[in-house]
Design a protein around this motif. Structure first.
Motif, PDB file in Angstrom:
ATOM      1  N   TYR A 133       0.857  -1.170   0.000  1.00  0.00           N
ATOM      2  CA  TYR A 133       0.000   0.000   0.000  1.00  0.00           C
ATOM      3  C   TYR A 133       0.900   1.230   0.000  1.00  0.00           C
ATOM      4  N   GLY A 134       0.714   2.098  -0.999  1.00  0.00           N
ATOM      5  CA  GLY A 134       1.611   3.238  -1.108  1.00  0.00           C
ATOM      6  C   GLY A 134       0.885   4.531  -1.444  1.00  0.00           C
ATOM      7  N   ALA A 135       1.496   5.635  -1.063  1.00  0.00           N
ATOM      8  CA  ALA A 135       1.022   6.980  -1.403  1.00  0.00           C
ATOM      9  C   ALA A 135       2.235   7.883  -1.475  1.00  0.00           C
ATOM     10  N   ASN A 136       2.316   8.720  -2.519  1.00  0.00           N
ATOM     11  CA  ASN A 136       3.501   9.548  -2.737  1.00  0.00           C
ATOM     12  C   ASN A 136       3.115  10.960  -3.154  1.00  0.00           C
ATOM     13  N   ILE A 137       3.971  11.893  -2.797  1.00  0.00           N
ATOM     14  CA  ILE A 137       3.936  13.258  -3.315  1.00  0.00           C
ATOM     15  C   ILE A 137       5.244  13.471  -4.049  1.00  0.00           C
ATOM     16  N   VAL A 138       5.138  13.810  -5.337  1.00  0.00           N
ATOM     17  CA  VAL A 138       6.315  13.931  -6.200  1.00  0.00           C
ATOM     18  C   VAL A 138       6.426  15.384  -6.659  1.00  0.00           C
ATOM     19  N   ALA A 139       7.613  15.949  -6.490  1.00  0.00           N
ATOM     20  CA  ALA A 139       7.873  17.325  -6.926  1.00  0.00           C
ATOM     21  C   ALA A 139       9.100  17.332  -7.829  1.00  0.00           C
ATOM     22  N   SER A 140       8.983  18.086  -8.949  1.00  0.00           N
ATOM     23  CA  SER A 140      10.119  18.227  -9.859  1.00  0.00           C
ATOM     24  C   SER A 140      10.184  19.666 -10.345  1.00  0.00           C
ATOM     25  N   TRP A 141      11.391  20.102 -10.674  1.00  0.00           N
ATOM     26  CA  TRP A 141      11.577  21.496 -11.080  1.00  0.00           C
ATOM     27  C   TRP A 141      12.807  21.618 -11.951  1.00  0.00           C
ATOM     28  N   ASP A 142      12.635  22.352 -13.045  1.00  0.00           N
ATOM     29  CA  ASP A 142      13.756  22.691 -13.915  1.00  0.00           C
ATOM     30  C   ASP A 142      14.120  24.148 -13.645  1.00  0.00           C
ATOM     31  N   PRO A 143      15.258  24.444 -13.039  1.00  0.00           N
ATOM     32  CA  PRO A 143      15.617  25.841 -12.726  1.00  0.00           C
ATOM     33  C   PRO A 143      15.803  26.718 -13.965  1.00  0.00           C
ATOM     34  N   ASP A 144      15.882  26.128 -15.137  1.00  0.00           N
ATOM     35  CA  ASP A 144      16.017  26.869 -16.388  1.00  0.00           C
ATOM     36  C   ASP A 144      17.208  27.821 -16.330  1.00  0.00           C
ATOM     37  N   LEU A 145      18.371  27.260 -16.027  1.00  0.00           N
ATOM     38  CA  LEU A 145      19.564  28.082 -15.860  1.00  0.00           C
ATOM     39  C   LEU A 145      19.971  28.777 -17.155  1.00  0.00           C
ATOM     40  N   PHE A 146      19.679  28.187 -18.288  1.00  0.00           N
ATOM     41  CA  PHE A 146      20.121  28.752 -19.563  1.00  0.00           C
ATOM     42  C   PHE A 146      19.001  29.457 -20.323  1.00  0.00           C
ATOM     43  N   GLY A 147      17.785  29.527 -19.726  1.00  0.00           N
ATOM     44  CA  GLY A 147      16.741  30.381 -20.269  1.00  0.00           C
ATOM     45  C   GLY A 147      15.902  29.809 -21.387  1.00  0.00           C
ATOM     46  N   GLU A 148      15.915  28.506 -21.620  1.00  0.00           N
ATOM     47  CA  GLU A 148      15.107  27.940 -22.704  1.00  0.00           C
ATOM     48  C   GLU A 148      13.614  28.099 -22.416  1.00  0.00           C
ATOM     49  N   LEU A 149      13.216  27.787 -21.183  1.00  0.00           N
ATOM     50  CA  LEU A 149      11.796  27.901 -20.841  1.00  0.00           C
ATOM     51  C   LEU A 149      11.345  29.364 -20.838  1.00  0.00           C
ATOM     52  N   LYS A 150      12.222  30.250 -20.409  1.00  0.00           N
ATOM     53  CA  LYS A 150      11.872  31.670 -20.408  1.00  0.00           C
ATOM     54  C   LYS A 150      11.669  32.172 -21.831  1.00  0.00           C
ATOM     55  N   ALA A 151      12.503  31.713 -22.762  1.00  0.00           N
ATOM     56  CA  ALA A 151      12.333  32.110 -24.163  1.00  0.00           C
ATOM     57  C   ALA A 151      11.022  31.574 -24.722  1.00  0.00           C
ATOM     58  N   GLN A 152      10.666  30.364 -24.359  1.00  0.00           N
ATOM     59  CA  GLN A 152       9.384  29.803 -24.806  1.00  0.00           C
ATOM     60  C   GLN A 152       8.209  30.603 -24.256  1.00  0.00           C
ATOM     61  N   GLU A 153       8.337  31.084 -23.019  1.00  0.00           N
ATOM     62  CA  GLU A 153       7.271  31.914 -22.450  1.00  0.00           C
ATOM     63  C   GLU A 153       7.176  33.244 -23.187  1.00  0.00           C
ATOM     64  N   ARG A 154       8.313  33.833 -23.548  1.00  0.00           N
ATOM     65  CA  ARG A 154       8.278  35.091 -24.315  1.00  0.00           C
ATOM     66  C   ARG A 154       7.584  34.885 -25.657  1.00  0.00           C
ATOM     67  N   ALA A 155       7.861  33.761 -26.296  1.00  0.00           N
ATOM     68  CA  ALA A 155       7.216  33.478 -27.575  1.00  0.00           C
ATOM     69  C   ALA A 155       5.704  33.346 -27.404  1.00  0.00           C
ATOM     70  N   ALA A 156       5.280  32.675 -26.338  1.00  0.00           N
ATOM     71  CA  ALA A 156       3.844  32.493 -26.102  1.00  0.00           C
ATOM     72  C   ALA A 156       3.165  33.824 -25.819  1.00  0.00           C
ATOM     73  N   ILE A 157       3.829  34.711 -25.079  1.00  0.00           N
ATOM     74  CA  ILE A 157       3.252  36.027 -24.793  1.00  0.00           C
ATOM     75  C   ILE A 157       3.154  36.856 -26.070  1.00  0.00           C
ATOM     76  N   ALA A 158       4.171  36.765 -26.930  1.00  0.00           N
ATOM     77  CA  ALA A 158       4.120  37.491 -28.206  1.00  0.00           C
ATOM     78  C   ALA A 158       2.971  36.993 -29.070  1.00  0.00           C
ATOM     79  N   ARG A 159       2.660  35.719 -28.967  1.00  0.00           N
ATOM     80  CA  ARG A 159       1.545  35.194 -29.764  1.00  0.00           C
ATOM     81  C   ARG A 159       0.198  35.705 -29.251  1.00  0.00           C
ATOM     82  N   ILE A 160       0.119  36.071 -27.981  1.00  0.00           N
ATOM     83  CA  ILE A 160      -1.094  36.733 -27.496  1.00  0.00           C
ATOM     84  C   ILE A 160      -1.261  38.074 -28.209  1.00  0.00           C
ATOM     85  N   ASP A 161      -0.164  38.824 -28.298  1.00  0.00           N
ATOM     86  CA  ASP A 161      -0.223  40.115 -28.992  1.00  0.00           C
ATOM     87  C   ASP A 161      -0.618  39.924 -30.456  1.00  0.00           C
ATOM     88  N   ALA A 162      -0.066  38.891 -31.090  1.00  0.00           N
ATOM     89  CA  ALA A 162      -0.409  38.641 -32.489  1.00  0.00           C
ATOM     90  C   ALA A 162      -1.888  38.297 -32.637  1.00  0.00           C
TER      91      ALA A 162
END
Length: 476
Positions: A133-162
């Protein structure tokens, strides 16, 4: 042998660094388009004119139908849905930069062959069946040290403007179509009034010919020709009904209203067509006012962010994860302290030998950016061409309307003088009839010319980017 992991790490480190510096993102120049200082056909002395005045603001039908289209028009609803989709994409991109926490639970029943454990299994020390019988809480995180996820977020925000700019373009096109259709309806009203006046004059002429026929001073043929002219006016008047039906059908499509509602709105009287002065503008204003230019600029910004994200895929990704949970083999022991389990992991992964996958992604993103820049330049020069053409058409339509109105007034006066001379016996009936026919055609031509002048202003309104605040509700 224990030195192998350290030696392997030392050997892999240069390869990893080499992968990080390979395939750099190319520099793609995006210079601002070179625009002329002024429009070629822009009228002089129009600095005080307002852009909103180009639309039929004083027409009640325009106000009613445009408000209905903004509230219920299907084409605008589709464009607004695309904004919501772009916003959802931006929220997802922003959420990807935050930790992800999940929870799970399970009950597992296992059955094994104890013989696989040798002597211990054969002696019964290993149970054949076991439940957990088991139960778990799993947490994961990418610190995005080199900014790939941040660039993807900028692209998504620009598409809102478009998407927002594209929705504004749909709104302006919708309002322009409604204004043009309402204007065409008012032109039909003016043409109908001119034709009815022509018919009344022809009937009066037929009555005069009948009087002269009864008096024996004119042949009956004069009366017949006058009556034929009156019948021709009736035919021209009946032909307008098909154009009215077409306009009502078009407005039903644009506004999402039924035909009876559209017809009722158009039945409200409106002021006579009086085209306003064309406002002065600068070609550089198109960069801020035109929705298609704004949408192309936002798409270019999104492609730039996509290129940055593709380039950052060269770098390693660091992932932090942790698991805390409970694991017991008896329900009664589930909450015992011995049932608590946990794991904490820090991982790093990056390209080593990807055989050109990252480079291909960078090349594709770079090509998309070049295409987006070309589309942006195309949108700018399309806007410039639309505005130049619209100013030129306004000037030409104004000249045509001025000359048509002058011709109408002159031919109407000539017909009146010919009829007066005919009454006095100084002109033949044929002269009167020819003057009447010329005057009849001129009235309808003048109404159509005034309509074209007003329509040209609607095209100019749209070409200059429209009047956003006065003509439409916000998209939120």
């Amino acid at each position: 042998m224990r030195r192998l992991p350290s030696a392997l790490a030392g050997a892999l480190l240069p390869l990893t660094l080499a992968a990080c510096i390979a395939n750099p993102a190319p520099e793609i120049a995006t210079p601002a388009p070179d625009l002329p200082p002024a429009f070629l056909y822009q009228p002089e002395g129009a600095a005080g004119a307002e852009l909103a005045a180009l639309m039929p603001q004083g027409d009640p039908a325009w106000r009613t139908l445009s408000e209905a289209a903004i509230a219920e028009g299907p084409s605008l609803a589709e464009a607004l849905a695309r904004i919501d989709s772009a916003r959802a994409g931006a929220r997802r991109a922003g959420a990807d930069r935050l930790p992800n926490i999940t929870a799970d639970g399970d009950v597992t029943r296992n059955r094994i062959n104890p013989a696989q454990f040798g002597q211990a299994g054969q002696q019964g020390f290993i149970p054949r069946e076991q439940s957990s019988y088991g139960a778990n809480i799993v947490a994961s995180w990418d610190p995005d040290l080199f900014g790939e996820l941040k660039a993807q977020e900028r692209a998504a925000i620009a598409r809102i403007d478009a998407a927002s700019a594209q929705a504004q373009g749909v709104r302006l096109a919708l309002l322009a179509e409604i204004a043009a259709s309402v204007t065409d309806w008012r032109v039909l009203d003016a043409r109908a009034a001119a034709i009815e006046a022509d018919g009344t004059a022809a009937r009066q002429l037929a009555s005069l010919a009948k009087v002269r026929e009864d008096a024996g001073i004119a042949p009956g043929f004069d009366r017949v020709r006058a009556e034929a002219t009156a019948s021709s006016s009736a035919v021209r008047l009946a032909a307008l009904d098909s154009e009215r039906a077409r306009l009502i059908g078009r407005l039903v499509t644009l506004t999402g209203q039924d035909g009876a509602s559209v017809r009722a709105a158009l039945a409200v009287p409106a002021p006579a067509l009086a085209p306003a002065s064309a406002p002065a503008g600068l070609p550089s204003d198109l960069l801020a006012n035109r929705p298609d230019v704004a949408a192309a600029a936002a798409s270019l910004a999104a492609s730039d962010a996509d290129l940055a994200a593709a380039a950052r895929a060269r770098f390693p990704r660091i992932t932090l994860s942790g698991v805390i949970g409970l694991l017991a083999f008896d329900p009664e022991d589930f909450f015992d302290s011995d049932s608590i389990i946990g794991t904490l992991t820090a991982g790093i992964a990056g390209p080593l030998l990807d055989f050109g996958r990252v480079g291909a992604g960078i090349d594709a993103a770079a090509a998309d950016k070049r295409a987006a820049f070309a589309a942006y330049r195309g949108a700018v020069f399309t806007a410039l061409g639309d505005a130049e053409a619209a100013y030129g058409v306004v000037t030409a339509a104004d000249n045509e309307a001025r000359l048509s109105v002058a011709e109408r007034d002159q031919l109407t006066r000539a017909a009146s003088l010919a009829e007066t001379r005919y009454r006095a016996g100084l002109a033949s009936f044929l002269e009167v009839l020819e003057a009447r026919r010329a005057a009849d055609a001129s009235g309808e031509r003048a109404a159509a010319a005034l309509g074209r002048a007003q329509r040209a202003r609607i095209v100019l309104w749209q070409a200059l980017g429209g009047d956003v605040m006065a003509s439409a509700a916000p998209t939120d």
